[in-house]
Design an enzyme around this catalytic site. Structure first.
Site, mmCIF file in Angstrom:
data_model
loop_
_atom_site.group_PDB
_atom_site.id
_atom_site.type_symbol
_atom_site.label_atom_id
_atom_site.label_comp_id
_atom_site.label_asym_id
_atom_site.label_seq_id
_atom_site.Cartn_x
_atom_site.Cartn_y
_atom_site.Cartn_z
ATOM 1 N N ARG A 262 -25.535 33.860 -25.101
ATOM 2 C CA ARG A 262 -26.239 34.952 -25.810
ATOM 3 C C ARG A 262 -25.337 36.076 -25.844
ATOM 4 O O ARG A 262 -24.952 36.800 -26.648
ATOM 5 C CB ARG A 262 -27.552 35.214 -25.481
ATOM 6 N N ASP B 81 -32.944 31.317 -25.486
ATOM 7 C CA ASP B 81 -31.602 30.837 -24.817
ATOM 8 C C ASP B 81 -31.320 29.521 -25.639
ATOM 9 O O ASP B 81 -32.181 28.606 -25.648
ATOM 10 C CB ASP B 81 -32.103 30.469 -23.351
ATOM 11 N N CYS C 231 -27.139 38.392 -20.312
ATOM 12 C CA CYS C 231 -28.256 37.182 -20.340
ATOM 13 C C CYS C 231 -28.121 36.278 -18.993
ATOM 14 O O CYS C 231 -27.391 36.874 -17.958
ATOM 15 C CB CYS C 231 -27.567 36.198 -21.278
#
Ligand code: 4NP
Length: 145
Positions: free
Chosen positions: A13, A117, A7
């Protein structure tokens, strides 16, 4: 098999995808190596975000030992499959690829969507966790074939 989750910051994440995948792989007794990285370097060496740590812990997954690392070009050699969370990650990672073989290792983690996000939205950690867990289970089935 070596799998890398990517990410932007490697604190929200991808640590969840890394931790959940590792947890499931261990449960299944598979000898796969799971890791994660970020396309940005701001958090290198840091623990995952406390909100990711908390949601993972709630479901029995410990991600406290993870430390953020920055995606490097030589990671293409180290991993068989590289899963990215959103379109910017895809652009940034494939932008570092030097050949088609490298590029072919990079896939969107979700088939038809991005993993949003959650960094700026407290309420997103729970849905993001479930999204990630569901896909990790599918991925294991796909990759075992
Ligand atoms: P992640 O979330 O990419 O899921 O780890 C982010 C964490 C930190 C920042 C951006 C995204 N940041 O800009 O510091």
């Amino acid at each position: 098999m070596k799998i890398l989750m990517v990410c932007l910051g490697n604190i929200c994440r991808s640590p969840l995808a890394h931790g959940v995948m590792q947890h499931l792989v261990e449960q299944e007794g598979l000898d796969w190596e799971i890791d994660s990285a970020g396309t940005g370097d701001w958090h290198v060496g840091h623990q995952p975000d406390k909100r990711s740590i908390a949601v993972a812990k709630k479901y029995g997954v410990d991600i406290t030992q993870q430390r953020a690392q920055w995606f490097q070009r030589d990671f293409f050699e180290r991993y068989d499959h590289i899963y990215v969370m959103d379109n910017n990650n895809f652009r940034d990672v494939t932008g570092l690829a030097e050949c088609d073989e490298d590029r072919a290792k990079v896939r969107m983690f979700l088939l038809k969507d991005i993993v949003p996000d959650p960094y700026f939205d407290e309420n997103q950690f729970e849905p993001v966790y479930h999204m990630i867990e569901k896909r990790c289970r599918e991925l294991i089935r796909e990759l075992r074939k």
